[in-house]
Design an enzyme around this catalytic site. Structure first.
Site, PDB file in Angstrom:
ATOM      1  N   HIS A   1      -6.267  -5.268  -3.612  1.00 11.92           N
ATOM      2  CA  HIS A   1      -7.033  -5.620  -2.411  1.00 11.92           C
ATOM      3  C   HIS A   1      -7.127  -7.135  -2.210  1.00 11.92           C
ATOM      4  CE1 HIS A   1      -9.165  -1.428  -2.292  1.00 11.92           C
ATOM      5  NE2 HIS A   1      -7.902  -1.388  -1.954  1.00 11.92           N
TER       6      HIS A   1
ATOM      7  N   HIS B   1      -0.050   4.894  -1.853  1.00 17.12           N
ATOM      8  CA  HIS B   1      -0.296   6.080  -1.033  1.00 17.12           C
ATOM      9  C   HIS B   1       0.776   7.143  -1.258  1.00 17.12           C
ATOM     10  CE1 HIS B   1      -3.551   4.708   1.931  1.00 17.12           C
ATOM     11  NE2 HIS B   1      -3.455   3.749   1.027  1.00 17.12           N
TER      12      HIS B   1
ATOM     13  N   ARG C   1       0.810  -1.220   0.000  1.00 15.88           N
ATOM     14  CA  ARG C   1       0.000   0.000   0.000  1.00 15.88           C
ATOM     15  C   ARG C   1       0.847   1.277   0.000  1.00 15.88           C
ATOM     16  NH1 ARG C   1      -3.348  -3.755  -0.254  1.00 15.88           N
ATOM     17  NH2 ARG C   1      -3.824  -4.233   1.902  1.00 15.88           N
TER      18      ARG C   1
ATOM     19  N   ASN D   1      -3.643   7.576   5.907  1.00 19.21           N
ATOM     20  CA  ASN D   1      -2.300   6.997   5.986  1.00 19.21           C
ATOM     21  C   ASN D   1      -1.954   6.515   7.385  1.00 19.21           C
ATOM     22  OD1 ASN D   1      -1.644   7.417   3.313  1.00 19.21           O
ATOM     23  ND2 ASN D   1      -0.877   9.492   3.685  1.00 19.21           N
TER      24      ASN D   1
END
Ligand SMILES: *[C@@H]1O[C@H](CO)[C@@H](O)[C@H](O)[C@H]1NC(C)=O
Ligand SMILES: *[C@@H]1O[C@H](CO)[C@@H](O)[C@H](O)[C@H]1NC(C)=O
Ligand SMILES: *[C@@H]1O[C@H](CO)[C@@H](O)[C@H](O)[C@H]1NC(C)=O
Length: 330
Positions: free
Chosen positions: A193, A66, A62, A95
């Site tokens: 995901h 991000h 991730r 975050n």
């Protein structure tokens, strides 16, 4: 009114900036001469971590997303705030649940030992993402490198640019388009995901209180009704289980596969932003095709989309810097 004007104008200005650097010169094997073991050093530590703490795979993957969506792939996500009145990207709520900073710091320290001030934190995030995916039985792709690290990190930019878990399909499409990414990139990258956990608060409203009535039938109509009891068994109403972890791809949350698409096709995606992939003809067709296919096409697409994402707003040449510690400007 003034607020409204500026939140609209700001992303548009950023898009121009990003397009301006679209032909940045990243290249596969950028460190071949300057730090020949760079990629092996990253992979060795990720390989170790994936053995001892496999649930870190999701969060470590991730980081790259991000980072890239806010100010480009410049490791701005890793910078600590300079003082409490100037919170950084990492302080933004979307975050605040990222984990694995210590892994990144260890890798960076190992790189500094081997080749001081040579390998950027931005490239470390790109390589980590690839290694996590391939070590979780997903695809392997060549990662163009040569990014440099930014010196700016602003909390509000993370709040504005990161797609939220309740986003509808038109917001998702425009947020990806604003980064130069296609609708195909959107649906392909959503496949990430398949790996990792989410927190219960991301789904609580969908299963208990979707329209604010809060009665027993107030569930998201986009969710398979037969799946609701299962989710309720894992997450009790707010605030009890707010930050309890729930697998995003139950049954195979530690392996990178295409079962995410099977779930979404059955209206069992966890987030609203997963469910809405059925609301657009192009994303829907992709989801349905992958749902019943071997992962070959998705795997190939995923590497391509990750490379596309890795080009967002990169700093190259003499721009930015090579940080010595990922949390600190030099
Ligand atoms: C960055 O901030 C974190 C959290 O506040 C802290 O634990 C860490 O030591 C800081 N890193 C550096 C290099 O100062
Ligand atoms: C999608 O979400 C955006 C932002 O929340 C909102 O402005 C827009 O009206 C929504 N679109 C639809 C079709 O619901
Ligand atoms: C449901 O949502 C509404 C509006 O967001 C809120 O006022 C209410 O307290 C919630 N009810 C429950 C049972 O959580």
């Amino acid at each position: 009114m003034a607020r409204q004007c500026c939140t609209i104008v700001f992303p548009a200005a950023l898009v121009l900036l990003l397009l301006g650097s679209a032909d940045a010169q990243l290249e596969v094997g950028f460190y071949r001469k300057s730090c020949p073991n760079a990629e092996a050093i990253v992979r060795a530590e990720i390989s170790r971590v994936m053995t001892v703490a496999p649930t870190l795979g999701g969060p470590l993957l991730r980081f790259f997303f991000h980072d890239c969506f806010v100010r480009g792939c410049d490791a701005s996500i890793l910078l600590n705030a300079t003082d409490s009145s100037n919170p950084a990207e990492k302080d933004a709520i979307p975050n605040s649940f990222l984990r694995g900073y210590k892994v990144i710091d260890t890798i960076k320290a190992n790189l500094e030992k081997a080749c001081p001030s040579t390998v950027s934190c931005a490239d470390v995030l790109a390589l980590i993402a690839r290694d996590v995916v391939s070590l979780a039985k997903g695809p392997y792709w060549e990662v163009p490198t040569g990014r440099r690290d930014g010196r700016v990190s602003i909390m509000s930019e993370a709040l504005n640019m990161l797609p939220g878990f309740t986003a509808n399909i038109s917001s998702l499409k425009s947020q990806f388009a604003a980064q130069g990414l296609s609708v195909k990139d959107l649906v392909v990258l959503s496949g990430a995901h398949t790996l990792g956990n989410a927190h219960c608060f991301t789904v609580t409203n969908r299963i208990y209180n979707f329209s604010g009535r809060g009665d027993n039938t107030d569930t998201d109509p986009a969710l398979d009704k037969r799946y609701v009891p299962k989710l309720r068994g894992k997450c009790s109403p707010l605030p009890a289980d707010a930050i309890k972890l729930i697998e995003m791809d139950p049954g195979s949350f530690l392996s990178f596969d295409n079962s995410y698409f099977t779930l979404v096709s059955k209206r069992r995606g966890l987030f609203e932003s997963d469910a809405v992939l059925l609301d657009d003809s192009e994303t829907r067709a992709y989801v349905l095709r992958q749902a019943n296919a071997p992962p070959t096409e998705f795997f190939e697409d995923f590497g391509v989309s990750m490379v596309n994402m890795g080009n967002i707003g990169v700093l190259t040449g003499s721009q930015g810097e090579i940080r010595k510690q990922c949390a600190l400007r030099n």
